[in-house]
Design a protein around this motif. Structure first.
Motif, mmCIF file in Angstrom:
data_model
loop_
_atom_site.group_PDB
_atom_site.id
_atom_site.type_symbol
_atom_site.label_atom_id
_atom_site.label_comp_id
_atom_site.label_asym_id
_atom_site.label_seq_id
_atom_site.Cartn_x
_atom_site.Cartn_y
_atom_site.Cartn_z
ATOM 1 N N ILE A 1 0.841 -1.200 0.000
ATOM 2 C CA ILE A 1 0.000 0.000 0.000
ATOM 3 C C ILE A 1 0.876 1.250 0.000
ATOM 4 O O ILE A 1 0.603 2.220 -0.714
ATOM 5 C CB ILE A 1 -0.945 -0.007 1.213
ATOM 6 C CG1 ILE A 1 -1.945 -1.161 1.096
ATOM 7 C CG2 ILE A 1 -1.672 1.332 1.348
ATOM 8 C CD1 ILE A 1 -2.896 -1.281 2.277
ATOM 9 N N VAL A 2 1.934 1.226 0.793
ATOM 10 C CA VAL A 2 2.862 2.353 0.844
ATOM 11 C C VAL A 2 3.509 2.572 -0.524
ATOM 12 O O VAL A 2 3.611 3.709 -1.014
ATOM 13 C CB VAL A 2 3.940 2.118 1.922
ATOM 14 C CG1 VAL A 2 4.954 3.260 1.928
ATOM 15 C CG2 VAL A 2 3.304 1.961 3.292
ATOM 16 N N ILE A 3 3.926 1.482 -1.166
ATOM 17 C CA ILE A 3 4.566 1.577 -2.482
ATOM 18 C C ILE A 3 3.559 2.036 -3.536
ATOM 19 O O ILE A 3 3.873 2.879 -4.390
ATOM 20 C CB ILE A 3 5.180 0.222 -2.865
ATOM 21 C CG1 ILE A 3 6.319 -0.129 -1.904
ATOM 22 C CG2 ILE A 3 5.681 0.245 -4.311
ATOM 23 C CD1 ILE A 3 6.875 -1.525 -2.089
ATOM 24 N N ALA A 4 2.343 1.498 -3.481
ATOM 25 C CA ALA A 4 1.310 1.899 -4.444
ATOM 26 C C ALA A 4 0.967 3.378 -4.290
ATOM 27 O O ALA A 4 0.783 4.094 -5.286
ATOM 28 C CB ALA A 4 0.061 1.043 -4.258
ATOM 29 N N ALA A 5 0.892 3.849 -3.037
ATOM 30 C CA ALA A 5 0.616 5.265 -2.789
ATOM 31 C C ALA A 5 1.733 6.130 -3.362
ATOM 32 O O ALA A 5 1.475 7.193 -3.948
ATOM 33 C CB ALA A 5 0.454 5.513 -1.294
ATOM 34 N N ALA A 6 2.978 5.674 -3.212
ATOM 35 C CA ALA A 6 4.112 6.414 -3.770
ATOM 36 C C ALA A 6 4.028 6.477 -5.290
ATOM 37 O O ALA A 6 4.269 7.532 -5.898
ATOM 38 C CB ALA A 6 5.423 5.762 -3.331
ATOM 39 N N ALA A 7 3.687 5.361 -5.911
ATOM 40 C CA ALA A 7 3.587 5.315 -7.372
ATOM 41 C C ALA A 7 2.473 6.232 -7.874
ATOM 42 O O ALA A 7 2.645 6.959 -8.867
ATOM 43 C CB ALA A 7 3.342 3.879 -7.829
ATOM 44 N N LEU A 8 1.332 6.220 -7.195
ATOM 45 C CA LEU A 8 0.222 7.083 -7.591
ATOM 46 C C LEU A 8 0.568 8.555 -7.408
ATOM 47 O O LEU A 8 0.226 9.400 -8.246
ATOM 48 C CB LEU A 8 -1.031 6.737 -6.784
ATOM 49 C CG LEU A 8 -1.744 5.434 -7.159
ATOM 50 C CD1 LEU A 8 -2.868 5.138 -6.162
ATOM 51 C CD2 LEU A 8 -2.304 5.517 -8.580
ATOM 52 N N ALA A 9 1.243 8.862 -6.303
ATOM 53 C CA ALA A 9 1.627 10.253 -6.047
ATOM 54 C C ALA A 9 2.606 10.740 -7.107
ATOM 55 O O ALA A 9 2.485 11.869 -7.609
ATOM 56 C CB ALA A 9 2.246 10.370 -4.657
ATOM 57 N N LEU A 10 3.570 9.907 -7.470
ATOM 58 C CA LEU A 10 4.534 10.286 -8.499
ATOM 59 C C LEU A 10 3.841 10.477 -9.846
ATOM 60 O O LEU A 10 4.146 11.420 -10.589
ATOM 61 C CB LEU A 10 5.622 9.219 -8.600
ATOM 62 C CG LEU A 10 6.762 9.509 -9.579
ATOM 63 C CD1 LEU A 10 7.475 10.805 -9.212
ATOM 64 C CD2 LEU A 10 7.751 8.348 -9.607
ATOM 65 N N ALA A 11 2.889 9.600 -10.154
ATOM 66 C CA ALA A 11 2.125 9.737 -11.400
ATOM 67 C C ALA A 11 1.339 11.044 -11.412
ATOM 68 O O ALA A 11 1.237 11.715 -12.441
ATOM 69 C CB ALA A 11 1.186 8.543 -11.575
#
Length: 236
Positions: free
Chosen positions: A23-33
């Protein structure tokens, strides 16, 4: 069942379970996108402007200046007006604070999340937005701050802790990553449409150092802070 202030306060101060790493990694990926994808960035940049002008305002107060007002505009620009000495270290720090505020706020948010006080982080955000709202001096600024606060409140009040955690990480990752792009946008704007009013050019007048050097300092600070945030959450 009636909810009392004590119940709310206890809920705010209670620690929540750390979300799973994916979840932490997915949130990071979405934020970067969100930072890289222009249509989303045009909306999300309003949050960065709030952080930017909030940074100016906070440092102005801490340096003994009198804060008179903040204006946020629909083109995602903003203005913070304060009274005091027109030069000196207080003025330099006040001008410098804007472009590094988003990344630094993101890093501070990460430190709070590492203590598992997820709801407390969301409510602290609401307190900061409420304080900033008192100094807003235009309609769009009010709409921007109230709208951001309404989203944070809705998530913190109406959603389960798992959703709060995912949102908090997404929000903090976004602030962390979003500090870098405006610095490059600033330099492009300085090349295409030079303006003596940009933060970098104001710092140039205050210090005698080139504006481009200040842009590089903004970039280095934000990249370093972002790298530290990534290391703390994903590597350490």
């Amino acid at each position: 069942m009636e909810t009392t202030f004590g119940d709310v306060w206890q809920e705010v101060l209670t620690t929540q379970a750390e979300p799973e790493q994916w979840i932490v990694i997915a949130a990071a990926a979405l934020a970067l996108a969100a930072v890289l994808f222009n249509p989303v960035w045009r909306v999300g940049r309003n949050v960065v402007t709030i952080a930017h002008e909030g940074g100016h305002a906070l440092v102005a107060l801490l340096s003994g200046r009198q804060l008179t007002g903040i204006r946020l505009h629909s083109d995602t620009s903003g203005v913070t007006v304060s009274r005091g000495r027109p030069s000196g270290i207080g003025m330099i720090l006040t001008v410098f604070a804007g472009y590094v505020s988003s990344s630094i706020i993101g890093l501070l948010g990460i430190l709070v999340l590492m203590t598992d006080h997820i709801t407390a982080l969301l409510w602290l955000s609401l307190v900061v937005l409420a304080a900033m709202l008192l100094m807003i001096r235009n309609i769009y600024g009010v709409i921007s701050v109230v709208g951001t606060g309404a989203i944070v409140f809705a998530v913190s009040w109406f959603t389960p802790t798992e959703v709060q955690a995912a949102f908090a990480y997404l929000f903090i990752w976004f602030l962390l990553f979003a500090g870098v792009r405006p610095v490059f946008e600033l330099q492009r704007q300085r090349v295409r449409q030079p303006s003596p009013h940009s933060d970098a050019d104001q710092l140039a007048r205050l210090t005698g150092l080139p504006g481009t050097l200040w842009v590089m300092v903004f970039a280095l600070v934000n990249i370093a802070v972002t790298g530290l945030g990534v290391w703390l959450l994903l590597i350490a």
